[in-house]
Structure formats: C-alpha cells, structure tokens
Design an enzyme around this catalytic site. Structure first.
Site, mmCIF file in Angstrom:
data_model
loop_
_atom_site.group_PDB
_atom_site.id
_atom_site.type_symbol
_atom_site.label_atom_id
_atom_site.label_comp_id
_atom_site.label_asym_id
_atom_site.label_seq_id
_atom_site.Cartn_x
_atom_site.Cartn_y
_atom_site.Cartn_z
ATOM 1 N N ARG A 87 17.216 3.727 1.045
ATOM 2 C CA ARG A 87 15.702 4.245 0.681
ATOM 3 C C ARG A 87 14.783 3.696 1.893
ATOM 4 O O ARG A 87 13.726 3.534 1.574
ATOM 5 C CB ARG A 87 15.481 4.176 -0.607
ATOM 6 C CG ARG A 87 16.341 4.412 -1.779
ATOM 7 C CD ARG A 87 15.248 5.048 -2.942
ATOM 8 N NE ARG A 87 16.151 5.048 -3.944
ATOM 9 C CZ ARG A 87 17.092 6.217 -4.321
ATOM 10 N NH1 ARG A 87 17.546 6.915 -3.480
ATOM 11 N NH2 ARG A 87 17.505 6.237 -5.434
ATOM 12 N N SER A 96 14.420 -3.614 -13.251
ATOM 13 C CA SER A 96 15.863 -3.786 -13.880
ATOM 14 C C SER A 96 16.444 -5.068 -13.248
ATOM 15 O O SER A 96 17.216 -5.791 -14.262
ATOM 16 C CB SER A 96 16.615 -2.640 -13.443
ATOM 17 O OG SER A 96 16.851 -2.557 -11.981
ATOM 18 N N CYS A 115 9.935 11.553 -9.558
ATOM 19 C CA CYS A 115 10.658 11.606 -8.510
ATOM 20 C C CYS A 115 11.665 12.402 -8.779
ATOM 21 O O CYS A 115 11.897 13.121 -9.717
ATOM 22 C CB CYS A 115 11.067 9.946 -8.450
ATOM 23 S SG CYS A 115 11.810 9.576 -7.054
ATOM 24 N N CYS A 149 15.104 11.466 -7.615
ATOM 25 C CA CYS A 149 16.477 10.753 -7.163
ATOM 26 C C CYS A 149 17.167 11.182 -8.277
ATOM 27 O O CYS A 149 18.493 11.012 -7.878
ATOM 28 C CB CYS A 149 16.250 9.469 -6.780
ATOM 29 S SG CYS A 149 15.277 8.475 -7.758
ATOM 30 N N LYS A 175 5.743 0.210 -3.148
ATOM 31 C CA LYS A 175 7.134 0.097 -3.754
ATOM 32 C C LYS A 175 8.086 -0.255 -2.717
ATOM 33 O O LYS A 175 8.206 0.448 -1.616
ATOM 34 C CB LYS A 175 7.480 1.547 -4.354
ATOM 35 C CG LYS A 175 8.827 1.603 -4.685
ATOM 36 C CD LYS A 175 9.193 2.911 -5.406
ATOM 37 C CE LYS A 175 10.580 3.034 -6.152
ATOM 38 N NZ LYS A 175 10.931 4.195 -6.781
ATOM 39 N N CYS A 210 15.340 10.381 -2.804
ATOM 40 C CA CYS A 210 14.019 10.870 -3.515
ATOM 41 C C CYS A 210 13.545 12.122 -3.214
ATOM 42 O O CYS A 210 12.264 12.456 -3.720
ATOM 43 C CB CYS A 210 13.104 9.665 -3.420
ATOM 44 S SG CYS A 210 13.784 8.266 -4.232
ATOM 45 N N TYR A 241 11.286 -3.957 -19.334
ATOM 46 C CA TYR A 241 12.350 -3.671 -20.336
ATOM 47 C C TYR A 241 12.179 -4.554 -21.531
ATOM 48 O O TYR A 241 12.785 -4.617 -22.574
ATOM 49 C CB TYR A 241 13.613 -3.524 -19.763
ATOM 50 C CG TYR A 241 14.153 -2.734 -18.682
ATOM 51 C CD1 TYR A 241 13.912 -1.344 -18.886
ATOM 52 C CD2 TYR A 241 13.742 -3.083 -17.212
ATOM 53 C CE1 TYR A 241 13.743 -0.479 -18.042
ATOM 54 C CE2 TYR A 241 13.832 -1.983 -15.981
ATOM 55 C CZ TYR A 241 13.972 -0.834 -16.583
ATOM 56 O OH TYR A 241 13.885 0.203 -15.300
ATOM 57 N N LYS A 258 5.652 -2.991 -7.067
ATOM 58 C CA LYS A 258 7.003 -3.143 -7.675
ATOM 59 C C LYS A 258 8.005 -3.319 -6.399
ATOM 60 O O LYS A 258 8.121 -2.933 -5.353
ATOM 61 C CB LYS A 258 7.603 -1.564 -8.234
ATOM 62 C CG LYS A 258 8.548 -1.344 -8.501
ATOM 63 C CD LYS A 258 8.912 0.157 -8.775
ATOM 64 C CE LYS A 258 10.419 0.288 -9.132
ATOM 65 N NZ LYS A 258 10.665 1.782 -9.228
ATOM 66 N N GLU A 316 -1.041 1.309 2.198
ATOM 67 C CA GLU A 316 -0.440 2.447 1.228
ATOM 68 C C GLU A 316 -1.229 2.495 -0.266
ATOM 69 O O GLU A 316 -1.643 3.538 -0.657
ATOM 70 C CB GLU A 316 0.907 1.829 0.493
ATOM 71 C CG GLU A 316 1.888 1.686 1.502
ATOM 72 C CD GLU A 316 2.565 3.417 1.297
ATOM 73 O OE1 GLU A 316 1.940 4.219 0.773
ATOM 74 O OE2 GLU A 316 3.582 3.802 2.140
HETATM 75 C C1 PBG Z 1 13.047 6.146 -8.786
HETATM 76 C C2 PBG Z 1 12.582 4.779 -9.427
HETATM 77 C C3 PBG Z 1 13.559 3.751 -9.241
HETATM 78 C C4 PBG Z 1 13.040 2.939 -10.046
HETATM 79 C C5 PBG Z 1 11.943 3.276 -10.577
HETATM 80 N N1 PBG Z 1 11.758 4.520 -10.279
HETATM 81 C C6 PBG Z 1 14.717 3.558 -8.665
HETATM 82 C C7 PBG Z 1 14.638 3.403 -6.871
HETATM 83 O O1 PBG Z 1 13.720 3.703 -6.320
HETATM 84 O O2 PBG Z 1 15.934 3.454 -6.398
HETATM 85 C C8 PBG Z 1 13.548 1.464 -10.324
HETATM 86 C C9 PBG Z 1 13.145 0.729 -11.534
HETATM 87 C C10 PBG Z 1 14.064 -0.453 -11.927
HETATM 88 O O3 PBG Z 1 15.047 -1.237 -10.969
HETATM 89 O O4 PBG Z 1 13.674 -0.937 -13.068
HETATM 90 N N2 PBG Z 1 12.657 6.338 -7.722
#
Ligand code: PBG
Length: 324
Positions: free
Chosen positions: A217, A274, A120, A122, A195, A130, A313, A248, A233
């Site tokens: 985004r 996260s 990516c 970003c 996503k 991104c 994590y 995700k 998708e």
């Molecule tokens: C990159 C990306 C993101 C995450 C994984 N790849 C952030 C986003 O899209 O803003 C998030 C992973 C996480 O929150 O643990 N685009």
C-alpha cells in the site's frame, strides 16, 4: 541537614499524593472498540494473531456491542468480511452489506452506542487494495466515487460517524459532499488523516482478510519516515471538512500525535492497531510482561501525547480496569 531544596520525590510518597498531581488520566469515554462483522449465524471465530478478538456474525456482533456498552465503552468501529469480493468492492456499499447489517443490528441492541464505520474498500475488493485497480495501480479519482457511495450507504444504515481510511486524495471532501447531498449533514467524518504504510497492520489483515494480492500500500499510505507530510495530510482533511483527525498506528508515532495536538483544534484520535495489540498479547502469554500494566501504560502514553480518543482492541479491558 541536607541542603537539597528540590525533592520531586515528595509528591510521589503516597498513592493519594501521586493521584493529586497526575497529569494524564484515562477515562472510560476515551475508547472505541473495533469489531469485525462476518456472514453466518452464531459465528465467533477467534483471530489467531489477536487473542480475544473475533470475527462475529451479525447476531453475535449485536450482543458483543451491547455487552461492551453495558461495561462502559461508548463507541465501536465496524469492519466487514463480505460474503463475496469483486473488482469494484460491491459489498462495501450494498444496502444489505455485512457492515450495513451490523450497524442496524447494533442500533437495536445498543441504541445509544456511538457507531462508527471504517470506510474503505480493501476488505471488499478481490485484489485486496483500497481502491479501483487498473494497470497494476490504484486509481485515485475512480475510487472516490465508490468511497462516497460506501459512506452514504453506511449513513443510511444508521452510522453516526464514517471513517475514511483508504488514503485517497480528496476522499474527505467527496464524502462530505455526498453525505450532505443525501441528507446526512449530521453524520460526522473521522478522517484517518495520517495513516502510515505500516507493518503493524499485519494481524488486522488476517482478521479482515484484506491483505493485498499483489504489491503493497506504499503508493497511497504514508512513508513512516515523514513528519512534515503528516501536517499536510491533516490540513487537507481539515479543509475538506473532517470532524476528527486520526493518527495511525499510535505508539510508534507519538511524535506525530503530539505535533497534531499542538497545531490543530479538531478532536484527535489515535488507532492502537492490531500489531501493537498482538505484541503485548504475545509477550504476556509468554509470561514476559504484566499485560494489564503494559496495556495501561501504553494507553496512557497515547493520551499523554495528545489523543482525545483511542481506538483499541483493549477498549473493554481498559474500561474494566478503570471502573473495576
Ligand atoms: C483499512 C484499514 C486497515 C486498518 C484499519 N483500516 C488495514 C490496512 O490499511 O491495511 C488496520 C487496523 C489494524 O491494524 O488494527 N484500510
């Protein structure tokens, strides 16, 4: 005498009976550990909103990955914090980019570990979006070329799997073609197929320093309200040559995971992101929940819904719990 014929409790009576009829089992092989590479030496900077997760310099990430592998974690996925950011995300596809360096170092410290890279822009763009920005918008087709260069460069450094996560239309196809043209037909693509534009990425944006400088985004990531669109998708990414599909975030999208499991044959990954991690950590640190049990229950729910692979994590703690 009781006239109850059905007594499901019979099979819940002892530990061993429960184990015998357990339908979902987590295994150490299920988990991928995300790691964040940053410049410097001997840097281990904890991310405030993600206790236990660090920005790691290349020397440290090599040790961290080897330690995880010794414990039984089979794969890592790498993110990078570059030295400098610019409009065209140069750091994403530079031969000596931070992730490229990290891949090479980990290949030395843990040669059999599955090394995945997040593909990516970003983390590498000055504006934090991104892709390529023009007139306040992210330009899809200009971005594709940069994503392809990034994937090839990650493959050149030794990645086993690249993970396109920019949610640009056509990204999987363009990356497959570029990898094949460069002689990397054995490098696999884990498509962040589904996503969502999610508030659960908040802590990650601190970890990767990748919050968008303006806007959000939502013009490229999916609307949380949409389920049929997830199938579309996933179909597109499958047709473009994805080797894995991903959903995700994970826990608030278990319905999507289950539907994808039923309708697709490709290996299915789920990213326990996260914010999902941070919520468990925060409650546990307050003494409000039992962290280990909530962690295992959460990861079990993701697998039960249909995930073959879980990016989390908690990978190390989960493996430790399973093997300990
Ligand atoms: C990159 C990306 C993101 C995450 C994984 N790849 C952030 C986003 O899209 O803003 C998030 C992973 C996480 O929150 O643990 N685009």
């Amino acid at each position: 005498m009781s006239d109850l014929l059905h007594r499901p409790r019979r099979l819940r009576r002892t530990d061993n009976l429960r184990a015998l009829v357990r339908e979902t089992r987590l295994a150490p092989e299920d988990f991928i550990l995300p790691l964040f590479a940053c410049p410097g030496e001997r840097v281990r900077r904890e991310i405030t909103s993600m206790p236990g997760v660090h920005n790691l310099s290349v020397d440290e990430i090599a040790k961290e990955a080897a330690g995880a592998y010794d414990l039984g974690v089979k794969g890592v996925i790498l993110f990078g914090l570059p030295e400098a950011k610019d409009e065209v995300a140069s750091g994403a596809y530079h031969k000596n980019g931070i992730v490229q360096q990290a891949v090479r170092a980990i290949r030395k410290s843990a040669s059999d570990l599955v090394i995945m890279t997040d593909t990516c822009l970003c983390e590498y763009t000055s504006h934090g979006h991104c892709g390529v920005v023009r007139d306040g918008g992210v330009i899809n087709d200009d971005t594709l070329e940069l994503l392809a260069r990034t994937a090839v460069s990650q493959a050149e450094s030794g990645a086993d799997v690249v993970g396109p996560s920019a949610m640009m239309d056509g990204q999987v196809g363009v990356i497959r073609e570029a990898l094949d043209d460069a002689g990397f037909d054995q490098v696999a693509i884990m498509a962040y197929a589904v996503k969502y534009a999610s508030a659960f990425y908040g802590p990650f944006r601190e970890a990767a320093d990748s919050a968008p400088a303006f806007g959000d985004r939502r013009a490229y990531q999916m609307d949380a309200a949409n389920a049929r669109e997830a199938l579309r998708e996933a179909e597109l990414d499958e047709a473009e040559g994805a080797d894995f599909l991903m959903v995700k975030p994970a826990t608030v999208y278990l319905d999507i995971l289950k539907t994808l499991r039923e309708q697709f044959e490709l290996p299915l990954a789920a990213y326990h992101v996260s914010g999902e991690y941070a919520m468990i950590k925060a409650a546990a640190q307050n003494g409000w929940i039992d962290e280990q049990r909530v962690m295992m229950e959460t990861l079990t729910s993701i697998k039960r819904a249909g995930a073959d692979i879980i990016l989390t994590y908690y990978a190390r703690e989960a493996v430790r719990t399973l093997t300990g």
